[in-house]
Motif scaffolding. Structure first.
Motif, PDB file in Angstrom:
ATOM      1  N   SER A 280       0.827  -1.202   0.000  1.00  0.00           N
ATOM      2  CA  SER A 280       0.000   0.000   0.000  1.00  0.00           C
ATOM      3  C   SER A 280       0.863   1.255   0.000  1.00  0.00           C
ATOM      4  CB  SER A 280      -0.914  -0.012   1.229  1.00  0.00           C
ATOM      5  OG  SER A 280      -1.652   1.193   1.320  1.00  0.00           O
ATOM      6  N   ASP A 281       1.908   1.251   0.841  1.00  0.00           N
ATOM      7  CA  ASP A 281       2.800   2.422   0.887  1.00  0.00           C
ATOM      8  C   ASP A 281       3.485   2.661  -0.459  1.00  0.00           C
ATOM      9  OD1 ASP A 281       2.141   2.827   3.516  1.00  0.00           O
ATOM     10  OD2 ASP A 281       3.919   1.828   4.334  1.00  0.00           O
ATOM     11  N   ASN A 282       3.944   1.582  -1.080  1.00  0.00           N
ATOM     12  CA  ASN A 282       4.635   1.724  -2.358  1.00  0.00           C
ATOM     13  C   ASN A 282       3.703   2.224  -3.468  1.00  0.00           C
ATOM     14  OD1 ASN A 282       7.153   0.966  -1.423  1.00  0.00           O
ATOM     15  ND2 ASN A 282       6.842  -1.201  -1.856  1.00  0.00           N
ATOM     16  N   LEU A 283       2.473   1.708  -3.449  1.00  0.00           N
ATOM     17  CA  LEU A 283       1.504   2.162  -4.453  1.00  0.00           C
ATOM     18  C   LEU A 283       1.185   3.642  -4.286  1.00  0.00           C
ATOM     19  CD1 LEU A 283      -1.005  -0.850  -4.589  1.00  0.00           C
ATOM     20  CD2 LEU A 283       0.535  -0.091  -6.405  1.00  0.00           C
ATOM     21  N   LEU A 284       0.992   4.055  -3.046  1.00  0.00           N
ATOM     22  CA  LEU A 284       0.703   5.461  -2.786  1.00  0.00           C
ATOM     23  C   LEU A 284       1.898   6.341  -3.153  1.00  0.00           C
ATOM     24  CD1 LEU A 284      -1.182   5.218   0.638  1.00  0.00           C
ATOM     25  CD2 LEU A 284      -2.144   5.800  -1.583  1.00  0.00           C
ATOM     26  N   ARG A 285       3.097   5.863  -2.831  1.00  0.00           N
ATOM     27  CA  ARG A 285       4.290   6.648  -3.134  1.00  0.00           C
ATOM     28  C   ARG A 285       4.480   6.768  -4.654  1.00  0.00           C
ATOM     29  NH1 ARG A 285       7.349   3.971  -0.272  1.00  0.00           N
ATOM     30  NH2 ARG A 285       7.351   5.288   1.568  1.00  0.00           N
ATOM     31  N   VAL A 344      15.816   6.079  -2.448  1.00  0.00           N
ATOM     32  CA  VAL A 344      16.568   5.433  -3.525  1.00  0.00           C
ATOM     33  C   VAL A 344      17.624   4.497  -2.951  1.00  0.00           C
ATOM     34  CG1 VAL A 344      18.199   5.839  -5.409  1.00  0.00           C
ATOM     35  CG2 VAL A 344      16.158   7.281  -5.205  1.00  0.00           C
ATOM     36  N   TRP A 345      18.467   5.014  -2.051  1.00  0.00           N
ATOM     37  CA  TRP A 345      19.556   4.186  -1.493  1.00  0.00           C
ATOM     38  C   TRP A 345      19.002   3.042  -0.657  1.00  0.00           C
ATOM     39  CZ3 TRP A 345      22.243   5.990  -4.885  1.00  0.00           C
ATOM     40  CH2 TRP A 345      22.498   7.338  -5.075  1.00  0.00           C
ATOM     41  N   LEU A 346      17.903   3.290   0.068  1.00  0.00           N
ATOM     42  CA  LEU A 346      17.314   2.229   0.890  1.00  0.00           C
ATOM     43  C   LEU A 346      16.807   1.091   0.011  1.00  0.00           C
ATOM     44  CD1 LEU A 346      16.514   1.345   3.756  1.00  0.00           C
ATOM     45  CD2 LEU A 346      14.320   2.510   3.412  1.00  0.00           C
ATOM     46  N   ASN A 347      16.130   1.420  -1.100  1.00  0.00           N
ATOM     47  CA  ASN A 347      15.607   0.385  -1.988  1.00  0.00           C
ATOM     48  C   ASN A 347      16.736  -0.393  -2.664  1.00  0.00           C
ATOM     49  OD1 ASN A 347      13.039   1.165  -1.357  1.00  0.00           O
ATOM     50  ND2 ASN A 347      12.514   1.971  -3.374  1.00  0.00           N
ATOM     51  N   LEU A 392      13.340  -4.373 -16.107  1.00  0.00           N
ATOM     52  CA  LEU A 392      13.643  -4.418 -14.680  1.00  0.00           C
ATOM     53  C   LEU A 392      12.954  -3.308 -13.896  1.00  0.00           C
ATOM     54  CD1 LEU A 392      15.320  -6.338 -12.977  1.00  0.00           C
ATOM     55  CD2 LEU A 392      17.232  -4.729 -13.129  1.00  0.00           C
ATOM     56  N   PHE A 393      12.737  -2.153 -14.509  1.00  0.00           N
ATOM     57  CA  PHE A 393      12.169  -1.009 -13.796  1.00  0.00           C
ATOM     58  C   PHE A 393      10.669  -0.851 -14.041  1.00  0.00           C
ATOM     59  CE2 PHE A 393      16.663  -0.107 -14.325  1.00  0.00           C
ATOM     60  CZ  PHE A 393      17.031   0.268 -13.043  1.00  0.00           C
ATOM     61  N   GLU A 394      10.054  -1.844 -14.652  1.00  0.00           N
ATOM     62  CA  GLU A 394       8.603  -1.812 -14.824  1.00  0.00           C
ATOM     63  C   GLU A 394       7.913  -2.204 -13.531  1.00  0.00           C
ATOM     64  OE1 GLU A 394       7.605  -4.342 -18.060  1.00  0.00           O
ATOM     65  OE2 GLU A 394       8.744  -3.185 -19.551  1.00  0.00           O
ATOM     66  N   ARG A 395       6.731  -1.659 -13.337  1.00  0.00           N
ATOM     67  CA  ARG A 395       5.991  -1.953 -12.106  1.00  0.00           C
ATOM     68  C   ARG A 395       5.586  -3.430 -12.038  1.00  0.00           C
ATOM     69  NH1 ARG A 395       1.576   2.790 -12.441  1.00  0.00           N
ATOM     70  NH2 ARG A 395       1.665   2.090 -14.596  1.00  0.00           N
ATOM     71  N   PHE A 396       5.809  -4.021 -10.873  1.00  0.00           N
ATOM     72  CA  PHE A 396       5.443  -5.412 -10.563  1.00  0.00           C
ATOM     73  C   PHE A 396       6.256  -6.435 -11.345  1.00  0.00           C
ATOM     74  CE2 PHE A 396       1.512  -3.053  -9.606  1.00  0.00           C
ATOM     75  CZ  PHE A 396       1.370  -3.390  -8.280  1.00  0.00           C
ATOM     76  N   TYR A 397       7.287  -5.975 -12.055  1.00  0.00           N
ATOM     77  CA  TYR A 397       8.083  -6.945 -12.806  1.00  0.00           C
ATOM     78  C   TYR A 397       9.012  -7.696 -11.854  1.00  0.00           C
ATOM     79  CZ  TYR A 397      11.040  -9.071 -16.337  1.00  0.00           C
ATOM     80  OH  TYR A 397      11.716  -9.977 -17.107  1.00  0.00           O
ATOM     81  N   LYS A 398       9.046  -9.017 -12.011  1.00  0.00           N
ATOM     82  CA  LYS A 398       9.903  -9.867 -11.184  1.00  0.00           C
ATOM     83  C   LYS A 398      10.666 -10.838 -12.073  1.00  0.00           C
ATOM     84  CE  LYS A 398       6.809  -9.800  -7.165  1.00  0.00           C
ATOM     85  NZ  LYS A 398       6.023 -10.624  -6.216  1.00  0.00           N
ATOM     86  N   VAL A 399      11.944 -10.961 -11.783  1.00  0.00           N
ATOM     87  CA  VAL A 399      12.767 -11.918 -12.524  1.00  0.00           C
ATOM     88  C   VAL A 399      12.693 -13.239 -11.776  1.00  0.00           C
ATOM     89  CG1 VAL A 399      15.007 -12.331 -13.588  1.00  0.00           C
ATOM     90  CG2 VAL A 399      14.266  -9.989 -13.119  1.00  0.00           C
ATOM     91  N   ASP A 400      11.681 -14.022 -12.081  1.00  0.00           N
ATOM     92  CA  ASP A 400      11.420 -15.246 -11.307  1.00  0.00           C
ATOM     93  C   ASP A 400      12.587 -16.230 -11.352  1.00  0.00           C
ATOM     94  OD1 ASP A 400       7.996 -15.153 -12.418  1.00  0.00           O
ATOM     95  OD2 ASP A 400       8.909 -14.277 -10.632  1.00  0.00           O
ATOM     96  N   GLY A 409       8.724  -9.636  -2.103  1.00  0.00           N
ATOM     97  CA  GLY A 409       8.817  -8.355  -2.797  1.00  0.00           C
ATOM     98  C   GLY A 409       7.625  -8.193  -3.711  1.00  0.00           C
ATOM     99  N   ASN A 410       7.279  -6.936  -3.995  1.00  0.00           N
ATOM    100  CA  ASN A 410       6.119  -6.689  -4.851  1.00  0.00           C
ATOM    101  C   ASN A 410       6.484  -6.073  -6.192  1.00  0.00           C
ATOM    102  OD1 ASN A 410       6.557  -3.908  -4.182  1.00  0.00           O
ATOM    103  ND2 ASN A 410       5.434  -4.260  -2.269  1.00  0.00           N
ATOM    104  N   GLY A 411       7.774  -5.909  -6.474  1.00  0.00           N
ATOM    105  CA  GLY A 411       8.191  -5.423  -7.777  1.00  0.00           C
ATOM    106  C   GLY A 411       7.962  -3.950  -8.023  1.00  0.00           C
ATOM    107  N   LEU A 412       7.825  -3.154  -6.951  1.00  0.00           N
ATOM    108  CA  LEU A 412       7.608  -1.720  -7.115  1.00  0.00           C
ATOM    109  C   LEU A 412       8.826  -0.884  -6.726  1.00  0.00           C
ATOM    110  CD1 LEU A 412       3.972  -1.332  -5.732  1.00  0.00           C
ATOM    111  CD2 LEU A 412       4.705  -1.246  -8.103  1.00  0.00           C
ATOM    112  N   GLY A 413       9.770  -1.494  -6.017  1.00  0.00           N
ATOM    113  CA  GLY A 413      10.912  -0.749  -5.499  1.00  0.00           C
ATOM    114  C   GLY A 413      11.723  -0.050  -6.576  1.00  0.00           C
TER     115      GLY A 413
END
Length: 450
Positions: A280-285, A344-347, A392-400, A409-413
């Motif tokens: 929720s936080d990531n979506l809002l951000r 940025v650095w935290l993610n 890699l920088f697309e929303r919700f994209y995961k390299v399974d 992870g939710n792929g938003l970072g």
């Protein structure tokens, strides 16, 4: 009224007005210009020659005959005796009679236009009949000829109007049909069909409009696909923890789980709620960053100190995995939003820790290169396949394939990271090799900061 009807009506109205004006101009032209002096002079000269070669006693018959051809003759001698057929329909001023009798010019004399009506001409010419000098006045009436000519002109103009109207009926379809196709395509697109496309070989404004429409349809299709993927991914990310929470809470409620294992399941429920909270936080951000009203408070601060603080804040994470953290940070100041760059650095550091195996190593460096600062975060994780790097920088994209199923992870970072950097005029690139590790390099232009 449709565009087609307006084009046709406008064209026909313009043609009608043009024809009406042309008719008036032509009528005026034929009154004044068609029967020019040459023609009248020629007719008058011919009549004068006939009069001169006709015997005196035959002149009345000649006058009568010529009257049938709209020639009215009047012969006036020096004594003022008038010879004409019946009662003359016109009168001549005495001064004009004297002037014609005394004239020795070969060219006839035209009476002023205001002395006759618009469809007649009166011409005077001296003649000799039986050795006696006469003033011959010929009144030429061309009303019938003028009427015939007007009728021909009117018919021609009407024919032009008719043919032009028929042609515009067909020609306007050529212009209107592409617009009608655009309207139909727009209605089709309104139903959600973004695959509709129009073909056009024209290079005019309508062709450009069709090209723009096709581009718009393509972009809307991409946006709709992104929306569907976004809804699908959000639903999946929300549904997964909700399923776990619902299952474990029902098990706890029904006393299915033994007392000594309940705490373990409560921990799982807590972790899932935290996962939902992070999502929720990531979506809002992300939504806030994509809007034009996200708070932005740039200030000057030391970048190396910020990176050190972030490494210390994540110490519990990298200590649990027994990771070595190597820092090589030169002292630099930048002008940016400190809170956003901290995200940025935290993610990036959290991702490096998350995807690095135990006893691995993470190297973080800050150096100046070619008028820009390069912040490099290198890990010794599993790496990322080359085909996955563009996404890699697309929303919700995961390299399974490159991530363990145990990694949460939710792929938003990374989407948030790229959005923040773009907001500051910075960029990020990735270098990775499967089995060796990945390196994320953030480029901060120094000129922008100055």
């Amino acid at each position: 009224m449709s565009l087609y009807s307006r084009i046709v009506m406008t064209f026909i109205s313009v043609v009608i007005i043009s024809l009406f004006i042309s008719y008036l101009i032509n009528s005026l032209f034929f009154h004044r210009e068609l029967f020019i002096e040459e023609e009248v002079t020629k007719h008058t000269t011919g009549v004068a020659e006939l009069v001169e070669i006709t015997q005196v006693e035959k002149i009345p018959d000649l006058i009568e005959t010529l009257s049938e051809f709209n020639f009215e003759l009047m012969l006036i001698n020096e004594e003022g005796i008038v010879h004409s057929f019946a009662e003359p329909s016109f009168t001549i001023h005495p001064e004009t009679i004297v002037m014609v009798l005394q004239s020795f010019e070969k060219e006839p004399y035209f009476l002023p236009q205001n002395e006759v009506n618009a469809t007649t001409r009166i011409v005077g010419k001296p003649v000799e009949v039986a050795n006696e000098r006469y003033a011959l006045f010929v009144r030429i009436n061309f009303e019938e000829e003028l009427f015939a000519i007007k009728r021909v002109i009117f018919f021609t103009l009407f024919l032009v109007l008719f043919i032009g109207s028929v042609l515009i009926l067909f020609a306007s379809r050529y212009f209107v049909n592409p617009i009608k196709k655009l309207t139909d395509a727009a209605r089709e697109m309104a139903t959600g069909n973004f695959s509709v496309r129009l073909k056009s070989k024209n290079k005019d404004e309508v062709g450009e409009l069709i090209t723009s429409f096709n581009y718009m349809a393509s972009e809307l299709g991409k946006i709709d696909k992104m929306r569907e993927d976004f809804v699908s991914n959000v639903s999946h990310e929300i549904q997964s923890p909700l399923t776990s929470i619902r299952g474990f809470t029902k098990a706890l409620k029904d006393d299915v789980i033994p007392k000594d294992h309940q705490e373990e399941y409560l921990d799982i429920i807590y972790q899932e709620t935290e996962r939902l909270s992070r999502l929720s936080d990531n979506l809002l951000r992300l939504a806030s960053l994509e809007s034009e009203h996200h708070p932005y408070h740039p200030a000057k601060y030391k970048l190396d100190e910020q990176i050190r603080r972030t490494v210390l804040a994540t110490e519990p994470l990298w200590k649990n995995k027994n990771l070595d953290i190597h820092l090589e940070l030169e002292s630099y100041q930048i002008f940016a939003d400190q809170d956003l760059f901290e995200q940025v650095w935290l993610n990036l550091i959290t991702n490096a820790i998350r995807y690095t195996d135990e006893n691995g190593m993470i190297e973080i460096s800050l150096k100046e290169q070619a008028n820009e600062l390069n912040v490099s975060i290198k890990d010794t994780g599993k790496g990322i396949p080359q085909e996955a790097l563009p996404h890699l920088f697309e929303r919700f994209y995961k390299v399974d394939k490159a991530r363990s199923s145990s990694v949460k992870g939710n792929g938003l970072g990374l989407s948030i990271v790229k959005k923040i950097l773009a907001l500051h005029g910075c960029s990020i690139r990735v270098e990775s090799e499967v089995g060796i590790g990945s390196t994320f390099i953030v480029r901060i232009p120094l000129l922008e900061n100055e």
